[in-house]
Scaffold this motif. Structure first.
Motif, mmCIF file in Angstrom:
data_model
loop_
_atom_site.group_PDB
_atom_site.id
_atom_site.type_symbol
_atom_site.label_atom_id
_atom_site.label_comp_id
_atom_site.label_asym_id
_atom_site.label_seq_id
_atom_site.Cartn_x
_atom_site.Cartn_y
_atom_site.Cartn_z
ATOM 1 N N LEU A 17 0.827 -1.205 0.000
ATOM 2 C CA LEU A 17 0.000 0.000 0.000
ATOM 3 C C LEU A 17 0.868 1.264 0.000
ATOM 4 C CD1 LEU A 17 -2.860 1.112 -0.016
ATOM 5 C CD2 LEU A 17 -2.826 1.024 2.489
ATOM 6 N N THR A 21 0.855 3.743 -3.256
ATOM 7 C CA THR A 21 0.330 5.095 -3.070
ATOM 8 C C THR A 21 1.421 6.162 -3.153
ATOM 9 O OG1 THR A 21 0.420 4.869 -0.653
ATOM 10 C CG2 THR A 21 -1.687 4.374 -1.725
ATOM 11 N N ILE A 25 0.826 6.138 -8.763
ATOM 12 C CA ILE A 25 -0.486 6.762 -8.875
ATOM 13 C C ILE A 25 -0.705 7.140 -10.336
ATOM 14 C CG2 ILE A 25 -1.934 8.705 -8.202
ATOM 15 C CD1 ILE A 25 -0.493 8.650 -5.492
ATOM 16 N N GLN A 62 -7.808 -4.288 -2.107
ATOM 17 C CA GLN A 62 -8.903 -3.816 -2.957
ATOM 18 C C GLN A 62 -10.262 -4.025 -2.290
ATOM 19 O OE1 GLN A 62 -7.743 -6.171 -6.385
ATOM 20 N NE2 GLN A 62 -7.328 -4.310 -7.560
ATOM 21 N N ASP A 65 -10.861 -0.995 3.157
ATOM 22 C CA ASP A 65 -11.226 0.415 3.278
ATOM 23 C C ASP A 65 -10.030 1.276 2.911
ATOM 24 O OD1 ASP A 65 -13.804 -0.155 4.257
ATOM 25 O OD2 ASP A 65 -13.001 -0.498 6.267
ATOM 26 N N GLY A 66 -10.205 2.582 2.992
ATOM 27 C CA GLY A 66 -9.110 3.510 2.703
ATOM 28 C C GLY A 66 -8.780 3.532 1.226
ATOM 29 N N PRO A 67 -7.501 3.724 0.896
ATOM 30 C CA PRO A 67 -7.125 3.826 -0.523
ATOM 31 C C PRO A 67 -7.061 2.480 -1.239
ATOM 32 C CG PRO A 67 -5.195 4.113 0.860
ATOM 33 C CD PRO A 67 -6.393 4.018 1.786
ATOM 34 N N LEU A 70 -8.964 1.676 -4.425
ATOM 35 C CA LEU A 70 -8.584 2.462 -5.597
ATOM 36 C C LEU A 70 -7.427 1.826 -6.374
ATOM 37 C CD1 LEU A 70 -8.798 6.071 -4.136
ATOM 38 C CD2 LEU A 70 -10.528 4.810 -5.432
ATOM 39 N N VAL A 83 -2.553 2.939 -8.511
ATOM 40 C CA VAL A 83 -3.668 3.543 -7.802
ATOM 41 C C VAL A 83 -4.343 4.516 -8.763
ATOM 42 C CG1 VAL A 83 -4.351 4.978 -5.841
ATOM 43 C CG2 VAL A 83 -2.498 3.312 -5.577
#
Length: 129
Positions: A17, A21, A25, A62, A65-67, A70, A83
């Protein structure tokens, strides 16, 4: 169906993650699974030859929760993991996975129909004997 990879790793998931991130991106910054696996190995993570554990950890992200939701994993150009940087990128990905889901659903319906025909016919024959 059980997975071959059973060593769910919160630490590896956290690394993925952070990595995605921070550096991946947008579709233009997608990283292939092979390159992501090589980077993970260079940083000391145990990665299966087929990257299955990375793929499973991304799937967990995926679904969370959170990013995490995305995160996009695409086999269409640009291939790789990234992302989403915009709603347009996410909509393109969602269209791809909905298409795959529809194809798999139709495949399941056809296989079920064929199985019912074959096995009900066999059951009928067995009753006659």
């Amino acid at each position: 169906m059980t997975s071959r990879y059973t060593g769910v790793s919160a630490a590896l998931r956290s690394w993925l993650l952070r990595r995605l991130t921070a550096q991946h991106i947008g579709a233009a910054n997608a990283i292939t699974w092979a390159d992501l696996a090589a980077t993970a190995r260079e940083e000391g993570w145990a990665v299966e030859r087929d990257e299955r554990n990375l793929r499973e950890e991304v799937a967990i992200l995926q679904a969370g929760d959170g990013p995490g939701p995305l995160i996009i994993s695409s086999s269409r150009a640009p291939c790789g993991v990234f992302v989403a940087a915009s709603m347009a990128e996410m909509e393109c990905y969602l269209s791809q996975i909905r298409s795959k889901a529809a194809t798999l659903s139709e495949k399941a319906r056809r296989q079920e129909r064929a199985a019912v025909e074959v096995f009900e016919a066999r059951a009928g024959q067995m009753r006659l004997i």
